[in-house]
Design a protein around this motif. Structure first.
Motif, PDB file in Angstrom:
ATOM      1  N   VAL A 111       0.846  -1.200   0.000  1.00  0.00           N
ATOM      2  CA  VAL A 111       0.000   0.000   0.000  1.00  0.00           C
ATOM      3  C   VAL A 111       0.881   1.249   0.000  1.00  0.00           C
ATOM      4  N   ILE A 112       1.894   1.250   0.880  1.00  0.00           N
ATOM      5  CA  ILE A 112       2.801   2.401   0.978  1.00  0.00           C
ATOM      6  C   ILE A 112       3.595   2.575  -0.315  1.00  0.00           C
ATOM      7  N   TYR A 113       4.110   1.456  -0.858  1.00  0.00           N
ATOM      8  CA  TYR A 113       4.914   1.522  -2.082  1.00  0.00           C
ATOM      9  C   TYR A 113       4.125   2.104  -3.253  1.00  0.00           C
ATOM     10  N   VAL A 114       2.929   1.559  -3.495  1.00  0.00           N
ATOM     11  CA  VAL A 114       2.140   2.011  -4.657  1.00  0.00           C
ATOM     12  C   VAL A 114       1.662   3.449  -4.460  1.00  0.00           C
ATOM     13  N   SER A 115       1.334   3.831  -3.232  1.00  0.00           N
ATOM     14  CA  SER A 115       0.949   5.221  -2.945  1.00  0.00           C
ATOM     15  C   SER A 115       2.100   6.165  -3.277  1.00  0.00           C
TER      16      SER A 115
ATOM     17  N   THR B 166      13.621   7.243  -4.160  1.00  0.00           N
ATOM     18  CA  THR B 166      14.666   6.564  -3.385  1.00  0.00           C
ATOM     19  C   THR B 166      14.040   5.750  -2.248  1.00  0.00           C
ATOM     20  N   ILE B 167      13.101   6.359  -1.527  1.00  0.00           N
ATOM     21  CA  ILE B 167      12.404   5.657  -0.438  1.00  0.00           C
ATOM     22  C   ILE B 167      11.515   4.557  -1.016  1.00  0.00           C
ATOM     23  N   GLU B 168      10.853   4.892  -2.136  1.00  0.00           N
ATOM     24  CA  GLU B 168       9.924   3.965  -2.784  1.00  0.00           C
ATOM     25  C   GLU B 168      10.611   2.659  -3.176  1.00  0.00           C
ATOM     26  N   VAL B 169      11.795   2.743  -3.764  1.00  0.00           N
ATOM     27  CA  VAL B 169      12.470   1.538  -4.247  1.00  0.00           C
ATOM     28  C   VAL B 169      12.936   0.651  -3.095  1.00  0.00           C
ATOM     29  N   VAL B 170      13.311   1.248  -1.968  1.00  0.00           N
ATOM     30  CA  VAL B 170      13.695   0.459  -0.789  1.00  0.00           C
ATOM     31  C   VAL B 170      12.488  -0.336  -0.288  1.00  0.00           C
TER      32      VAL B 170
ATOM     33  N   GLY C 292      -2.752  -5.317  -1.546  1.00  0.00           N
ATOM     34  CA  GLY C 292      -2.039  -4.106  -1.139  1.00  0.00           C
ATOM     35  C   GLY C 292      -1.757  -3.201  -2.322  1.00  0.00           C
ATOM     36  N   TYR C 293      -1.444  -3.808  -3.457  1.00  0.00           N
ATOM     37  CA  TYR C 293      -1.182  -3.043  -4.679  1.00  0.00           C
ATOM     38  C   TYR C 293      -2.445  -2.285  -5.110  1.00  0.00           C
ATOM     39  N   GLY C 294      -3.567  -3.015  -5.116  1.00  0.00           N
ATOM     40  CA  GLY C 294      -4.842  -2.398  -5.512  1.00  0.00           C
ATOM     41  C   GLY C 294      -5.241  -1.253  -4.596  1.00  0.00           C
ATOM     42  N   LEU C 295      -5.136  -1.483  -3.278  1.00  0.00           N
ATOM     43  CA  LEU C 295      -5.484  -0.431  -2.314  1.00  0.00           C
ATOM     44  C   LEU C 295      -4.516   0.746  -2.415  1.00  0.00           C
ATOM     45  N   GLY C 296      -3.256   0.450  -2.725  1.00  0.00           N
ATOM     46  CA  GLY C 296      -2.253   1.508  -2.895  1.00  0.00           C
ATOM     47  C   GLY C 296      -2.606   2.470  -4.015  1.00  0.00           C
ATOM     48  N   VAL C 297      -3.193   1.937  -5.093  1.00  0.00           N
ATOM     49  CA  VAL C 297      -3.638   2.797  -6.207  1.00  0.00           C
ATOM     50  C   VAL C 297      -4.721   3.760  -5.733  1.00  0.00           C
ATOM     51  N   ILE C 298      -5.680   3.236  -4.955  1.00  0.00           N
ATOM     52  CA  ILE C 298      -6.769   4.078  -4.430  1.00  0.00           C
ATOM     53  C   ILE C 298      -6.223   5.142  -3.474  1.00  0.00           C
ATOM     54  N   VAL C 299      -5.364   4.713  -2.539  1.00  0.00           N
ATOM     55  CA  VAL C 299      -4.779   5.644  -1.569  1.00  0.00           C
ATOM     56  C   VAL C 299      -3.951   6.711  -2.272  1.00  0.00           C
ATOM     57  N   GLY C 300      -3.176   6.302  -3.281  1.00  0.00           N
ATOM     58  CA  GLY C 300      -2.356   7.243  -4.051  1.00  0.00           C
ATOM     59  C   GLY C 300      -3.195   8.296  -4.754  1.00  0.00           C
ATOM     60  N   SER C 301      -4.329   7.862  -5.333  1.00  0.00           N
ATOM     61  CA  SER C 301      -5.203   8.821  -6.023  1.00  0.00           C
ATOM     62  C   SER C 301      -5.853   9.791  -5.037  1.00  0.00           C
ATOM     63  N   ILE C 302      -6.177   9.304  -3.825  1.00  0.00           N
ATOM     64  CA  ILE C 302      -6.747  10.182  -2.787  1.00  0.00           C
ATOM     65  C   ILE C 302      -5.710  11.220  -2.352  1.00  0.00           C
ATOM     66  N   ILE C 303      -4.461  10.767  -2.167  1.00  0.00           N
ATOM     67  CA  ILE C 303      -3.374  11.687  -1.800  1.00  0.00           C
ATOM     68  C   ILE C 303      -3.195  12.736  -2.888  1.00  0.00           C
ATOM     69  N   GLU C 304      -3.260  12.299  -4.147  1.00  0.00           N
ATOM     70  CA  GLU C 304      -3.098  13.233  -5.278  1.00  0.00           C
ATOM     71  C   GLU C 304      -4.195  14.286  -5.263  1.00  0.00           C
ATOM     72  N   GLU C 305      -5.434  13.873  -4.976  1.00  0.00           N
ATOM     73  CA  GLU C 305      -6.554  14.820  -4.906  1.00  0.00           C
ATOM     74  C   GLU C 305      -6.355  15.822  -3.773  1.00  0.00           C
TER      75      GLU C 305
END
Length: 200
Positions: A17-21, A43-47, A72-85
């Motif tokens: 979730v954290i990675y995909v976000s 840099t943080i993402e790749v670790v 986790g990947y699927g939820l990460g996409v949703i969380v990432g889009s919410i953060i972007e908004e």
């Protein structure tokens, strides 16, 4: 601790979730030209990615780990889009066509702090007033509400500009005025909701 199946699933799920976000945020930052912040995030993402993938690959015989990774990947996409908004970086250009060229549309929009370029145009049914309005993305919905308030029949198209050049745009977008208008709209909506709840 990692031998516990439930803890392992939770860790793999949370990591993905954290990675995909972060991946989503990094892509947005890159597109917005924030390359240095994007580089730091990547840099943080790749670790995080390597740690999460390593946990799954080390336990490929455990199907629940793979399912946790995928969910986790699927939820990460949703969380990432919410953060972007919520971040709402950059600007939006809104093209508006009003069927009534006599409305003092441009003046009312400018009074609220938005940058406007307007011109008279001709449509199938006669004269039109066309406008190009610049707004920070976080005030996009407030602008739409203002336009609908002035002319409910206005035709609206919006897009995100790749690049803005020239001082006119930046000077015309008076964020303090726009913020004030945005806050007024929120107050009006809250009062309207209160009145509706009291009448019920």
């Amino acid at each position: 601790m990692l031998e516990n199946a439930f803890i392992m699933i939770a860790i793999i799920f949370a990591i993905n979730v954290i990675y995909v976000s972060m991946f989503t945020v990094r892509m947005i930052l890159t597109l917005k030209g924030r390359r240095y912040i994007a580089a730091l995030v990547s840099t943080i993402e790749v670790v995080i990615y390597v740690v999460g993938l390593g946990l799954v690959l080390d336990n490929l015989n455990e199907i629940q780990n793979l399912i946790a990774y995928a969910l986790g990947y699927g939820l990460g996409v949703i969380v990432g889009s919410i953060i972007e908004e919520k971040l709402a970086l950059g600007y939006i250009v809104v093209n508006v066509t009003s069927s009534n060229p006599d409305i003092k549309f441009t003046q009312q929009i400018r009074e609220k702090g938005f940058g406007v370029t307007s011109w008279f145009s001709y449509g199938m049914d006669g004269d039109r007033l066309s406008m190009q309005i610049l707004t920070p993305r976080k005030y996009e919905l407030s602008l739409y509400e203002l336009i609908q308030e002035i002319d409910p029949k206005a035709f609206i198209i919006s897009y995100e500009p790749k690049q803005i050049h020239g001082g006119f745009w930046v000077k015309q977008v008076r964020k303090s005025k726009i913020r004030k208008h945005h806050e007024e709209l929120i107050e009006e909506q809250a009062m309207e909701e209160k009145r509706e709840s009291e009448s019920q």
